[in-house]
Design an enzyme around this catalytic site. Structure first.
Site, PDB file in Angstrom:
ATOM      1  CB  CYS A  71      29.775  48.547  22.154  1.00 31.48           C
ATOM      2  SG  CYS A  71      30.788  48.667  23.638  1.00 31.48           S
ATOM      3  CB  CYS A  91      34.900  47.355  23.158  1.00 29.44           C
ATOM      4  SG  CYS A  91      33.636  46.205  22.623  1.00 29.44           S
ATOM      5  CB  CYS A 100      32.666  49.810  26.211  1.00 31.45           C
ATOM      6  SG  CYS A 100      32.968  48.015  26.269  1.00 31.45           S
ATOM      7  CE  LYS A 131      28.498  43.333  27.372  1.00 35.39           C
ATOM      8  NZ  LYS A 131      28.897  44.057  26.166  1.00 35.39           N
ATOM      9  NE  ARG A 183      34.612  44.623  27.393  1.00 35.04           N
ATOM     10  CZ  ARG A 183      35.522  45.120  26.573  1.00 35.04           C
ATOM     11  NH1 ARG A 183      36.134  46.248  26.871  1.00 35.04           N
ATOM     12  NH2 ARG A 183      35.841  44.477  25.464  1.00 35.04           N
ATOM     13  CE  LYS A 189      26.938  40.143  25.724  1.00 35.21           C
ATOM     14  NZ  LYS A 189      27.467  41.125  24.836  1.00 35.21           N
ATOM     15  CB  SER A 194      31.317  34.164  22.232  1.00 27.94           C
ATOM     16  OG  SER A 194      31.868  34.804  23.376  1.00 27.94           O
TER      17      SER A 194
HETATM   18  C1  PBG Z   1      30.710  44.762  23.235  1.00 23.92           C
HETATM   19  C2  PBG Z   1      30.129  43.408  23.282  1.00 23.92           C
HETATM   20  C3  PBG Z   1      30.652  42.235  23.843  1.00 23.92           C
HETATM   21  C4  PBG Z   1      29.737  41.225  23.576  1.00 23.92           C
HETATM   22  C5  PBG Z   1      28.676  41.804  22.888  1.00 23.92           C
HETATM   23  N1  PBG Z   1      28.926  43.152  22.740  1.00 23.92           N
HETATM   24  C6  PBG Z   1      31.950  41.987  24.484  1.00 23.92           C
HETATM   25  C7  PBG Z   1      32.265  42.535  25.777  1.00 23.92           C
HETATM   26  O1  PBG Z   1      31.486  43.247  26.424  1.00 23.92           O
HETATM   27  O2  PBG Z   1      33.389  42.290  26.205  1.00 23.92           O
HETATM   28  C8  PBG Z   1      29.893  39.777  23.936  1.00 23.92           C
HETATM   29  C9  PBG Z   1      29.157  38.826  23.061  1.00 23.92           C
HETATM   30  C10 PBG Z   1      29.570  37.411  23.153  1.00 23.92           C
HETATM   31  O3  PBG Z   1      30.415  37.003  23.965  1.00 23.92           O
HETATM   32  O4  PBG Z   1      29.032  36.629  22.357  1.00 23.92           O
HETATM   33  N2  PBG Z   1      30.677  45.507  24.385  1.00 23.92           N
END
Ligand code: PBG
Length: 346
Positions: free
Chosen positions: A131, A133, A141, A218, A240, A271, A297
């Site tokens: 990605c 970002c 992204c 996602k 996003r 996810k 996270s």
């Molecule tokens: C990148 C990405 C993200 C996460 C994984 N790949 C962040 C987002 O989309 O803002 C999040 C992972 C996590 O919160 O542990 N696009």
């Protein structure tokens, strides 16, 4: 026999049905357990920045660190020793610009870490999160529509994520990461056509053996909060929601998965995990590919925060959430608990 008679009554034993018999001892409970959580189900996400000797704590994710390509090998080795079969790498570059060009650098943190990991731990599966970002100065992204930038379109709003320019960037960056030795590319940007574009680019570069693990469904989730500190990647404007999914939708997740399968994904992912267990279940039923779920996270940090206050038991809550994700239908789980959980399960 009347309808409200119980099984036991039919057997001449009056009283309630006794499901508790099979919970009487640890041995019986183990015998009838329907879901096994194994260290081999876990994938460990690791953040890599340039340099050497780095182990920088991520404040919002207790126990997680930013690593450099040398130190990440030690951490991955410790996890592998406990039976964790795979890692997924996120890069934090020194340099960001509007099109994330440092993601195309073969000397960038993720390709460097991948080479080091494949040399020292050849049996470890290395996935490369794909990605832009983390690499763009605006934190989106991919390429966005900005006056003066390449490909600007006056007919589209400023700041709009440009799908097709981004596909080109994703294909090129994937070739860089796969050439460094990644076993799988894991596109996480929710860009339409990303799987097909990456498959085409990899095949054209002779990398037809590199797998694609698609972040197929996602969601635009607030649970990514701590990650954006960890990866230093918050969007500088907007959010996003124009490319990640609306949390209210599940049928659309099946449509996303269907398209990614048609484009050549080797595995698909849902996810976040815990607020989307129904989506995991629905994808499991609709798709025969291996299914990963990402315990993100925020899911990790909230268990830690409650445990730090003495409100929840860290180990039990972590393991309970992981077994719940597997029970819902995930074959494997990307989790910041991977190393620790593998230790608990040993
Ligand atoms: C990148 C990405 C993200 C996460 C994984 N790949 C962040 C987002 O989309 O803002 C999040 C992972 C996590 O919160 O542990 N696009």
């Amino acid at each position: 026999m009347s309808k409200d008679q119980t099984y036991d009554e039919r057997n001449g034993s009056p009283g309630p049905v006794r499901l508790r018999r099979l919970r009487f001892s640890p041995g019986l409970r183990a015998l009838v357990r329907e879901t096994d959580l194994l260290a081999s189900d876990l994938i460990y996400p690791l953040f890599v920045r340039p340099g050497a000797g780095v182990k920088k704590p991520i404040v919002s994710m207790p126990g997680q660190f930013q690593w450099s390509p040398d130190t990440v090998v030690e951490e991955a080795a410790a996890a592998a020793e406990l039976g964790v079969p795979a890692v997924i790498l996120f890069g934090i570059p020194d340099f960001k610009d509007s099109c994330g060009s440092s993601n195309l650098d073969p000397g960038g943190p993720v390709p460097s870490a991948t080479r080091a990991l494949k040399k020292e731990l050849p049996g470890l599966v290395v996935m490369s999160d794909m990605c832009f970002c983390e690499y763009t100065d605006h934190g989106h992204c991919g390429a966005v529509n900005l006056p003066g930038e390449q490909g600007y379109r006056a007919d589209l709003p400023e700041g709009y994520l440009l799908n097709d320019q981004t596909l080109d960037l994703l294909g090129r960056a994937s070739v860089v990461h796969a050439s460094a030795g990644a076993d799988a590319i894991a596109p996480s940007g929710m860009i339409d056509g990303m799987v097909g574009a990456i498959r085409t680019a990899l095949d054209a570069a002779g990398l037809e053996h590199t797998a694609i693990v698609s972040y197929a469904a996602k969601y635009a989730s607030a649970f990514y909060g701590p990650f954006r500190e960890a990866a230093e990647s918050p969007p500088q404007f907007g959010d996003r929601a124009q490319y990640q999914m609306d949390p209210a939708n599940w049928r659309q997740a099946l449509r996303e998965v269907e398209l990614d399968v048609a484009e050549g994904a080797d595995m698909v992912m849902v996810k976040p995990a815990l607020p989307y267990l129904d989506v995991i279940r629905a994808v499991r039923a609709a798709c025969t590919l291996p299914l990963a779920a990402y315990q993100v996270s925020g899911e990790y940090s909230m268990i830690h925060a409650a445990a730090a206050n003495g409100w929840l038991d860290l180990q039990r809550c972590a393991l309970e959430s992981l077994v719940g994700i597997k029970r819902a239908g995930a074959d494997m789980i990307i989790t910041y608990f991977a190393k620790e959980a593998a230790g608990w399960l040993a």
